[in-house]
Scaffold this active site. Structure first.
Site, PDB file in Angstrom:
ATOM      1  N   GLU A   1     -42.434 -90.915 -18.354  1.00 22.35           N
ATOM      2  CA  GLU A   1     -40.964 -91.039 -18.347  1.00 22.35           C
ATOM      3  C   GLU A   1     -40.413 -92.514 -17.067  1.00 22.35           C
ATOM      4  OE1 GLU A   1     -38.901 -90.617 -20.481  1.00 22.35           O
ATOM      5  OE2 GLU A   1     -38.534 -87.961 -20.463  1.00 22.35           O
TER       6      GLU A   1
ATOM      7  N   HIS B   1     -41.437 -94.001 -23.005  1.00 20.27           N
ATOM      8  CA  HIS B   1     -41.901 -92.912 -22.690  1.00 20.27           C
ATOM      9  C   HIS B   1     -43.509 -93.300 -23.120  1.00 20.27           C
ATOM     10  CE1 HIS B   1     -40.886 -89.303 -24.241  1.00 20.27           C
ATOM     11  NE2 HIS B   1     -40.970 -89.723 -25.128  1.00 20.27           N
TER      12      HIS B   1
ATOM     13  N   ASP C   1     -49.447 -83.462 -23.514  1.00 17.61           N
ATOM     14  CA  ASP C   1     -48.901 -82.344 -22.202  1.00 17.61           C
ATOM     15  C   ASP C   1     -47.745 -81.287 -23.222  1.00 17.61           C
ATOM     16  OD1 ASP C   1     -47.529 -83.610 -24.957  1.00 17.61           O
ATOM     17  OD2 ASP C   1     -45.788 -85.366 -23.495  1.00 17.61           O
TER      18      ASP C   1
ATOM     19  N   ASN D   1     -36.803 -94.846 -25.022  1.00 24.61           N
ATOM     20  CA  ASN D   1     -36.956 -95.081 -23.526  1.00 24.61           C
ATOM     21  C   ASN D   1     -38.393 -96.022 -22.943  1.00 24.61           C
ATOM     22  OD1 ASN D   1     -38.498 -92.816 -22.557  1.00 24.61           O
ATOM     23  ND2 ASN D   1     -36.888 -91.911 -21.535  1.00 24.61           N
TER      24      ASN D   1
HETATM   25  P1  PGA Z   1     -41.240 -89.109 -32.003  1.00 22.77           P
HETATM   26  O1  PGA Z   1     -41.799 -88.814 -30.189  1.00 22.77           O
HETATM   27  O2  PGA Z   1     -43.017 -89.255 -32.762  1.00 22.77           O
HETATM   28  O3  PGA Z   1     -41.059 -87.850 -32.242  1.00 22.77           O
HETATM   29  O4  PGA Z   1     -41.049 -89.712 -32.348  1.00 22.77           O
HETATM   30  C1  PGA Z   1     -42.675 -90.030 -30.039  1.00 22.77           C
HETATM   31  C2  PGA Z   1     -42.596 -89.154 -27.640  1.00 22.77           C
HETATM   32  O5  PGA Z   1     -41.561 -89.018 -27.975  1.00 22.77           O
HETATM   33  O6  PGA Z   1     -43.996 -89.957 -27.485  1.00 22.77           O
END
Ligand code: PGA
Length: 253
Positions: free
Chosen positions: A143, A138, A67, A136
């Site tokens: 999302e 995702h 992304d 959450n």
């Molecule tokens: P993080 O993010 O590795 O910074 O915890 C993971 C994500 O939001 O997919």
């Protein structure tokens, strides 16, 4: 579904690094799906050390990142392209022309998304997709509420994701409101998916992804339907899982 539970972040990162290194040695032309965020950084550091030691090469690897923020150019300090350049690509021997990150700074987003999907297909599909998981649930920037059937597309970021990611920006206001992300269908199309999670903040999302209902409200739950998905967790991220889920044990579904 396989679940590995390691003591802490360092051990989780090492196991994940070794998992992928083993796959690269078996197939030096692997197509890798990569992720940004804090979680994969330890794994990336292991890869960098292995390349420096001459025991690993990315020379023939192709990569596709999940992304990118919409509205940020590749040169923006908070873009995911810049993150990947600084944290991994410039420190290993990968061919820069074989690294792909969605372009967040284009006019014709729909065309760009279709082109990204086409490039993945042209490369033969993704062999191993690395994923972090959001608090959450995702994955990528898919999302809660995302359709399972989508390929690369533009999403609106949830308030909670913008808040969590504001640590990479000066202010919350600077965090873009939208992003381009591979869809859940791209992720499910990968031959293998490797999910990394560390820390108790992720424990609820991990529990629901592994043991909860498969629902669009928890995007990572779709992985229960993937034929070859591996979760590599540290103990804190695994703290809500039942006792019978032990280190190195393949979990029956
Ligand atoms: P993080 O993010 O590795 O910074 O915890 C993971 C994500 O939001 O997919």
């Amino acid at each position: 579904m396989k679940i590995y539970i390691e003591k802490d972040y360092a051990a989780m990162s090492k196991r994940a690094a070794e998992w992928v290194e083993h796959a690269i040695r078996s197939n030096p032309q692997l197509v890798l799906g990569l992720a940004t965020g804090s979680t994969p950084l330890g794994m990336y550091r292991h890869w960098i050390q292995s390349v420096a030691a001459g025991t690993l090469s990315f020379k023939n690897i192709t990569s596709f990142n999940l992304d990118e923020y919409l509205g940020l150019s590749a040169a923006h300090p908070s873009s995911y392209r810049m993150f990947m350049e600084e944290q991994l690509f410039r420190q290993i021997d990968i061919d820069p022309s074989q690294t792909h990150v969605p372009n967040g700074d284009m006019e014709h987003t729909e065309d760009h998304c279709r082109e990204y999907d086409r490039l993945i297909e042209q490369a033969g599909g993704i062999d191993i997709q690395i994923l972090g998981i959001g608090e959450n649930g995702h994955i990528g920037f898919n999302e809660p509420g995302e359709d399972f059937g989508r390929l690369t597309h533009v999403v609106r970021l949830s308030d909670s994701t913008r808040r969590v990611n504001s640590r990479f920006f000066n202010t919350l206001k600077e965090v873009p409101t939208h992003a381009v992300t591979m869809g859940l269908k791209n992720i499910m199309n990968a031959r293998q998916v490797v999910v990394l999670a560390s820390g108790d903040k992720k424990s609820r999302a991990v529990e629901q992804a592994l043991l909860g209902k498969v629902t669009e409200h928890l995007p990572a739950s779709v992985l229960q339907l993937h034929p070859d998905c591996v979760f590599i967790l540290d103990e804190a991220a695994a703290c809500r899982l039942p006792d019978e889920v032990k280190h190195n044990v393949e979990m029956a579904r």
